[in-house]
Enzyme design. Structure first.
Site, PDB file in Angstrom:
ATOM      1  N   LYS A  48     -16.239 -42.983 -13.272  1.00  0.00           N
ATOM      2  CA  LYS A  48     -14.982 -42.367 -12.907  1.00  0.00           C
ATOM      3  C   LYS A  48     -15.109 -41.534 -11.631  1.00  0.00           C
ATOM      4  CE  LYS A  48     -13.975 -41.931 -17.795  1.00  0.00           C
ATOM      5  NZ  LYS A  48     -14.366 -41.065 -18.937  1.00  0.00           N
ATOM      6  N   GLY A  49     -16.351 -41.221 -11.271  1.00  0.00           N
ATOM      7  CA  GLY A  49     -16.583 -40.223 -10.232  1.00  0.00           C
ATOM      8  C   GLY A  49     -15.990 -40.498  -8.865  1.00  0.00           C
ATOM      9  N   GLU A 108     -18.797 -44.997  -3.959  1.00  0.00           N
ATOM     10  CA  GLU A 108     -19.478 -44.202  -4.996  1.00  0.00           C
ATOM     11  C   GLU A 108     -19.432 -42.726  -4.617  1.00  0.00           C
ATOM     12  OE1 GLU A 108     -20.362 -43.789  -7.886  1.00  0.00           O
ATOM     13  OE2 GLU A 108     -22.373 -44.561  -8.307  1.00  0.00           O
ATOM     14  N   ASP A 109     -19.408 -41.866  -5.608  1.00  0.00           N
ATOM     15  CA  ASP A 109     -19.370 -40.425  -5.336  1.00  0.00           C
ATOM     16  C   ASP A 109     -20.693 -39.908  -4.773  1.00  0.00           C
ATOM     17  OD1 ASP A 109     -20.699 -40.899  -7.726  1.00  0.00           O
ATOM     18  OD2 ASP A 109     -19.507 -39.512  -8.924  1.00  0.00           O
ATOM     19  N   ASP A 138     -27.971 -40.491  -6.284  1.00  0.00           N
ATOM     20  CA  ASP A 138     -28.966 -39.525  -6.755  1.00  0.00           C
ATOM     21  C   ASP A 138     -30.318 -40.235  -6.781  1.00  0.00           C
ATOM     22  OD1 ASP A 138     -30.391 -37.539  -7.987  1.00  0.00           O
ATOM     23  OD2 ASP A 138     -29.211 -37.464  -9.807  1.00  0.00           O
ATOM     24  N   LYS A 165     -28.276 -37.613  -2.230  1.00  0.00           N
ATOM     25  CA  LYS A 165     -29.363 -36.664  -2.543  1.00  0.00           C
ATOM     26  C   LYS A 165     -30.674 -37.282  -2.113  1.00  0.00           C
ATOM     27  CE  LYS A 165     -27.660 -34.184  -6.608  1.00  0.00           C
ATOM     28  NZ  LYS A 165     -27.815 -34.056  -8.079  1.00  0.00           N
ATOM     29  N   PHE A 179     -27.450 -29.752  -8.969  1.00  0.00           N
ATOM     30  CA  PHE A 179     -26.407 -30.444  -9.718  1.00  0.00           C
ATOM     31  C   PHE A 179     -25.056 -29.949  -9.222  1.00  0.00           C
ATOM     32  CE2 PHE A 179     -23.645 -31.584 -13.223  1.00  0.00           C
ATOM     33  CZ  PHE A 179     -24.012 -32.905 -13.372  1.00  0.00           C
ATOM     34  N   VAL A 180     -24.291 -30.872  -8.630  1.00  0.00           N
ATOM     35  CA  VAL A 180     -23.013 -30.470  -8.020  1.00  0.00           C
ATOM     36  C   VAL A 180     -21.823 -31.062  -8.779  1.00  0.00           C
ATOM     37  CG1 VAL A 180     -23.980 -30.111  -5.711  1.00  0.00           C
ATOM     38  CG2 VAL A 180     -23.169 -32.392  -6.346  1.00  0.00           C
ATOM     39  N   ASP A 230     -18.608 -34.682 -12.150  1.00  0.00           N
ATOM     40  CA  ASP A 230     -18.332 -33.927 -13.379  1.00  0.00           C
ATOM     41  C   ASP A 230     -19.573 -33.334 -14.009  1.00  0.00           C
ATOM     42  OD1 ASP A 230     -19.400 -36.532 -14.278  1.00  0.00           O
ATOM     43  OD2 ASP A 230     -18.851 -35.808 -16.271  1.00  0.00           O
TER      44      ASP A 230
HETATM   45  P1  IMP Z   1     -28.118 -42.419  -9.739  1.00  0.00           P
HETATM   46  O1  IMP Z   1     -28.158 -43.723 -10.462  1.00  0.00           O
HETATM   47  O2  IMP Z   1     -29.231 -41.501 -10.171  1.00  0.00           O
HETATM   48  O3  IMP Z   1     -28.054 -42.567  -8.244  1.00  0.00           O
HETATM   49  O4  IMP Z   1     -26.863 -41.649 -10.279  1.00  0.00           O
HETATM   50  C1  IMP Z   1     -25.611 -41.826  -9.754  1.00  0.00           C
HETATM   51  C2  IMP Z   1     -24.588 -41.237 -10.699  1.00  0.00           C
HETATM   52  O5  IMP Z   1     -25.089 -40.072 -11.371  1.00  0.00           O
HETATM   53  C3  IMP Z   1     -23.398 -40.751  -9.910  1.00  0.00           C
HETATM   54  O6  IMP Z   1     -22.428 -41.755  -9.778  1.00  0.00           O
HETATM   55  C4  IMP Z   1     -22.919 -39.567 -10.721  1.00  0.00           C
HETATM   56  O7  IMP Z   1     -22.000 -40.006 -11.694  1.00  0.00           O
HETATM   57  C5  IMP Z   1     -24.145 -39.028 -11.403  1.00  0.00           C
HETATM   58  N1  IMP Z   1     -24.703 -37.852 -10.692  1.00  0.00           N
HETATM   59  C6  IMP Z   1     -25.816 -37.793  -9.949  1.00  0.00           C
HETATM   60  N2  IMP Z   1     -26.008 -36.571  -9.441  1.00  0.00           N
HETATM   61  C7  IMP Z   1     -24.970 -35.821  -9.866  1.00  0.00           C
HETATM   62  C8  IMP Z   1     -24.578 -34.441  -9.649  1.00  0.00           C
HETATM   63  O8  IMP Z   1     -25.216 -33.642  -8.948  1.00  0.00           O
HETATM   64  N3  IMP Z   1     -23.428 -34.059 -10.254  1.00  0.00           N
HETATM   65  C9  IMP Z   1     -22.675 -34.890 -11.027  1.00  0.00           C
HETATM   66  N4  IMP Z   1     -22.997 -36.169 -11.232  1.00  0.00           N
HETATM   67  C10 IMP Z   1     -24.129 -36.637 -10.667  1.00  0.00           C
END
Ligand code: IMP
Length: 195
Positions: free
Chosen positions: A55-56, A111-112, A115, A143, A168-169, A175
């Site tokens: 949803k982000g 994508e939001d 990470d 990140k 963590f943002v 969210d």
């Molecule tokens: P990744 O697979 O670790 O890159 O995670 C991506 C997803 O994790 C994002 O689409 C977010 O939904 C969530 N996420 C990663 N970091 C944060 C954060 O700092 N705050 C909130 N959601 C996060």
């Protein structure tokens, strides 16, 4: 804060759960418009499919598509990589798939935040198997520091808004336990909220 026209609404209340705001609404808006202009140029004479990851990505997708002057179409996928906590589980599940085939389409994944990169890595691989003309990534936040020295360090995202500190943002779609997505700015949650 310089978050007109939201400033008054966001004095106090939920805003008090933030330790600090790192990207205010105006800063986000300018960056999103800049990315929109780049996409408009890069995809001139094409009709890209802008694929929002639920949803982000919903505020970013809504603002970004309004900054792209092309006959684009929009679709959504929902994936889950996190549980209710703040650390990536490494497990990516497709909860909602695309409505239509992407064969021959120029896809831009919206994508939001990147990470660990696991979500986008998995998604891109999956989508490439469906014979699109191209797949690019637009992420508002990256990140990078989290992935330093790791295999996924370079996600090759063509459009990135801001480099995000290793915190963590929340806000602007991001969210914590489903909350804070509606904030028009992005900030760092007070540690006592999630500890
Ligand atoms: P990744 O697979 O670790 O890159 O995670 C991506 C997803 O994790 C994002 O689409 C977010 O939904 C969530 N996420 C990663 N970091 C944060 C954060 O700092 N705050 C909130 N959601 C996060």
């Amino acid at each position: 804060m310089t978050d007109e026209p939201y400033a008054e609404i966001w004095e106090g209340g939920l805003r008090n759960d933030l330790r600090e705001v790192i990207f205010d609404a105006k800063t986000i808006e300018s960056k999103v418009v800049e990315i929109g202009q780049r996409i408009t140029k890069d995809y001139a004479d094409k009709d890209p499919l802008m694929l929002g990851i639920l949803k982000g990505s919903y505020p970013f997708l809504a603002d970004l598509t309004r900054a792209v002057n092309l006959p684009l179409t929009v679709d959504f996928m929902a994936v889950s990589s996190y549980g209710a906590g703040t650390k990536s589980s490494g497990v990516v599940r497709i909860l909602k798939d695309l409505d239509r085939s992407i064969e021959g389409r120029h896809v831009i994944i919206v994508e939001d935040i990147i990470d660990t990169g696991l979500t986008l890595h998995y998604l891109r691989q999956t989508l490439r198997g469906r014979k699109p003309a191209s797949v690019e990534i637009a992420a508002l936040l990256d990140k990078k520091a989290v992935r330093k020295g790791k295999e996924l360090e370079d996600m090759g995202a063509r459009y990135v808004g801001f480099e995000c500190p290793d915190e963590f943002v929340v806000g602007y779609g991001l969210d914590y336990k489903g909350r804070y997505r509606n904030m028009p700015f992005i900030g760092v949650l007070r540690p006592e909220i999630y500890s």
